[in-house]
Scaffold this motif. Structure first.
Motif, PDB file in Angstrom:
ATOM      1  N   ARG A 158       0.828  -1.201   0.000  1.00  0.00           N
ATOM      2  CA  ARG A 158       0.000   0.000   0.000  1.00  0.00           C
ATOM      3  C   ARG A 158       0.866   1.256   0.000  1.00  0.00           C
ATOM      4  O   ARG A 158       0.515   2.253  -0.625  1.00  0.00           O
ATOM      5  CB  ARG A 158      -0.926  -0.028   1.220  1.00  0.00           C
ATOM      6  N   ARG A 159       2.022   1.220   0.668  1.00  0.00           N
ATOM      7  CA  ARG A 159       2.914   2.379   0.669  1.00  0.00           C
ATOM      8  C   ARG A 159       3.343   2.729  -0.754  1.00  0.00           C
ATOM      9  O   ARG A 159       3.351   3.906  -1.139  1.00  0.00           O
ATOM     10  CB  ARG A 159       4.136   2.091   1.550  1.00  0.00           C
ATOM     11  N   ILE A 160       3.695   1.728  -1.544  1.00  0.00           N
ATOM     12  CA  ILE A 160       4.109   1.960  -2.927  1.00  0.00           C
ATOM     13  C   ILE A 160       2.923   2.418  -3.769  1.00  0.00           C
ATOM     14  O   ILE A 160       3.043   3.310  -4.621  1.00  0.00           O
ATOM     15  CB  ILE A 160       4.743   0.695  -3.522  1.00  0.00           C
ATOM     16  N   ILE A 161       1.761   1.804  -3.555  1.00  0.00           N
ATOM     17  CA  ILE A 161       0.555   2.195  -4.300  1.00  0.00           C
ATOM     18  C   ILE A 161       0.270   3.681  -4.097  1.00  0.00           C
ATOM     19  O   ILE A 161       0.011   4.425  -5.049  1.00  0.00           O
ATOM     20  CB  ILE A 161      -0.656   1.358  -3.862  1.00  0.00           C
ATOM     21  N   ASP A 162       0.311   4.121  -2.841  1.00  0.00           N
ATOM     22  CA  ASP A 162       0.025   5.524  -2.547  1.00  0.00           C
ATOM     23  C   ASP A 162       1.061   6.457  -3.170  1.00  0.00           C
ATOM     24  O   ASP A 162       0.717   7.544  -3.663  1.00  0.00           O
ATOM     25  CB  ASP A 162      -0.039   5.741  -1.032  1.00  0.00           C
ATOM     26  N   LEU A 163       2.332   6.042  -3.172  1.00  0.00           N
ATOM     27  CA  LEU A 163       3.370   6.848  -3.821  1.00  0.00           C
ATOM     28  C   LEU A 163       3.115   6.956  -5.325  1.00  0.00           C
ATOM     29  O   LEU A 163       3.236   8.036  -5.916  1.00  0.00           O
ATOM     30  CB  LEU A 163       4.747   6.237  -3.572  1.00  0.00           C
ATOM     31  N   LEU A 164       2.760   5.831  -5.956  1.00  0.00           N
ATOM     32  CA  LEU A 164       2.469   5.845  -7.393  1.00  0.00           C
ATOM     33  C   LEU A 164       1.313   6.778  -7.712  1.00  0.00           C
ATOM     34  O   LEU A 164       1.353   7.544  -8.688  1.00  0.00           O
ATOM     35  CB  LEU A 164       2.109   4.434  -7.872  1.00  0.00           C
ATOM     36  N   CYS A 165       0.264   6.718  -6.881  1.00  0.00           N
ATOM     37  CA  CYS A 165      -0.928   7.522  -7.143  1.00  0.00           C
ATOM     38  C   CYS A 165      -0.669   9.012  -6.946  1.00  0.00           C
ATOM     39  O   CYS A 165      -1.462   9.843  -7.407  1.00  0.00           O
ATOM     40  CB  CYS A 165      -2.081   7.054  -6.258  1.00  0.00           C
ATOM     41  N   SER A 166       0.422   9.354  -6.275  1.00  0.00           N
ATOM     42  CA  SER A 166       0.760  10.766  -6.078  1.00  0.00           C
ATOM     43  C   SER A 166       1.591  11.314  -7.242  1.00  0.00           C
ATOM     44  O   SER A 166       1.817  12.521  -7.331  1.00  0.00           O
ATOM     45  CB  SER A 166       1.533  10.950  -4.769  1.00  0.00           C
ATOM     46  N   CYS A 167       2.034  10.419  -8.128  1.00  0.00           N
ATOM     47  CA  CYS A 167       2.829  10.840  -9.285  1.00  0.00           C
ATOM     48  C   CYS A 167       1.920  11.248 -10.441  1.00  0.00           C
ATOM     49  O   CYS A 167       0.854  10.682 -10.626  1.00  0.00           O
ATOM     50  CB  CYS A 167       3.745   9.712  -9.755  1.00  0.00           C
ATOM     51  N   GLU A 168       2.369  12.205 -11.223  1.00  0.00           N
ATOM     52  CA  GLU A 168       1.660  12.596 -12.443  1.00  0.00           C
ATOM     53  C   GLU A 168       2.611  12.394 -13.619  1.00  0.00           C
ATOM     54  O   GLU A 168       3.652  13.040 -13.695  1.00  0.00           O
ATOM     55  CB  GLU A 168       1.195  14.048 -12.361  1.00  0.00           C
ATOM     56  N   ASP A 169       2.240  11.493 -14.510  1.00  0.00           N
ATOM     57  CA  ASP A 169       3.109  11.167 -15.630  1.00  0.00           C
ATOM     58  C   ASP A 169       2.237  10.808 -16.829  1.00  0.00           C
ATOM     59  O   ASP A 169       1.464   9.849 -16.776  1.00  0.00           O
ATOM     60  CB  ASP A 169       4.018   9.991 -15.266  1.00  0.00           C
ATOM     61  N   ALA A 170       2.334  11.600 -17.885  1.00  0.00           N
ATOM     62  CA  ALA A 170       1.509  11.356 -19.068  1.00  0.00           C
ATOM     63  C   ALA A 170       1.883  10.054 -19.771  1.00  0.00           C
ATOM     64  O   ALA A 170       1.050   9.411 -20.400  1.00  0.00           O
ATOM     65  CB  ALA A 170       1.636  12.525 -20.047  1.00  0.00           C
ATOM     66  N   GLN A 171       3.154   9.654 -19.657  1.00  0.00           N
ATOM     67  CA  GLN A 171       3.627   8.415 -20.283  1.00  0.00           C
ATOM     68  C   GLN A 171       4.340   7.585 -19.220  1.00  0.00           C
ATOM     69  O   GLN A 171       5.563   7.518 -19.195  1.00  0.00           O
ATOM     70  CB  GLN A 171       4.571   8.714 -21.446  1.00  0.00           C
ATOM     71  N   PRO A 172       3.601   6.945 -18.335  1.00  0.00           N
ATOM     72  CA  PRO A 172       4.241   6.226 -17.227  1.00  0.00           C
ATOM     73  C   PRO A 172       5.009   4.995 -17.691  1.00  0.00           C
ATOM     74  O   PRO A 172       4.635   4.330 -18.662  1.00  0.00           O
ATOM     75  CB  PRO A 172       3.054   5.827 -16.339  1.00  0.00           C
ATOM     76  N   TYR A 173       6.079   4.715 -16.986  1.00  0.00           N
ATOM     77  CA  TYR A 173       6.841   3.468 -17.144  1.00  0.00           C
ATOM     78  C   TYR A 173       6.950   2.892 -15.740  1.00  0.00           C
ATOM     79  O   TYR A 173       7.872   3.201 -14.993  1.00  0.00           O
ATOM     80  CB  TYR A 173       8.213   3.744 -17.761  1.00  0.00           C
TER      81      TYR A 173
END
Length: 222
Positions: A158-173
């Motif tokens: 869940r810690r990683i999930i929350d970090l990912l959801c806080s990122c904004e990236d039009a072309q995520p990798y």
């Protein structure tokens, strides 16, 4: 379980049954949900998912208004999932559900990321060589260490999930972004199965586009 799908009408039910069997063996320890993200399939994939959701309250399915791409499909699954951890699997069963207990065991021992490392792939030699070159080139050019021969078959906390959801990236990798977060990350070696039903939705052109995103996201070299 986060499951991106696109034109997988032949695989939806076999996949669900295989993963549900694994989940039933672990139900004394874990509750689970299935989060399917349908990338605007043109076959009966979403119809089958709707029927599954009507029979099993653990199943939720989201259909995109158009095809936004594989990485966005995975990211949406992470954003919609509600668990303490998420395991991403492809619907074609090339990544074996039997590894789910191993992933969970590593998570229970403190790993925030557990990813599959492909020791062998039941695919043509051109695909195998192309992927191998990309993984090593991306790692060589990257400003940070990236896992080699690791795809998107992974567990994240869940810690990683929350970090990912806080990122904004039009072309995520995603595999690269997750690798740069740090914390305890563990690789588990496995042999990837051949696709039994349907056709791959990832031709060489899409692999090259993903490779470009991966390298440009993590390197100033180009």
């Amino acid at each position: 379980f986060v499951v991106p799908v696109y034109n997988e009408e032949e695989n939806v039910l076999p996949f669900y049954e295989a993963v549900a069997r694994q989940a039933s063996m672990l139900e004394d320890q874990y509750e689970c949900e299935f989060v399917f993200t349908d990338n605007h399939s043109t076959d009966r994939t979403f119809e089958l998912l709707e029927a599954l959701a009507g029979k099993d309250s653990r199943v939720r399915a989201y259909r995109f208004s158009k095809n936004f791409g594989y990485q966005h499909s995975i990211m949406t699954g992470y954003a919609k999932c509600r668990g303490d951890a998420a395991i991403q699997l492809d619907c074609d069963l090339q990544d074996p559900p039997k590894l789910i207990p191993d992933f969970l065991a590593q998570w229970q021992q403190g790993a925030d990321v557990v990813y599959g490392v492909r020791m062998r792939r039941a695919e043509g030699w051109v695909n195998n060589v192309t992927r191998s070159i990309f993984y090593r080139l991306a790692d060589f050019l990257s400003d940070e260490k990236l896992p080699v021969d690791a795809g998107d078959f992974r567990l994240i906390s869940r810690r990683i999930i929350d970090l990912l959801c806080s990122c904004e990236d039009a072309q995520p990798y995603l595999r690269g972004t997750i690798a740069t977060f740090g914390f305890k990350q563990v690789g588990i070696e496995y042999e990837r199965n051949a696709r039994e039903r349907g056709e791959s939705k990832f031709p060489l052109s899409k692999m090259i586009a993903l490779a470009q995103d991966g390298i440009l996201n993590h390197s100033t070299g180009p």
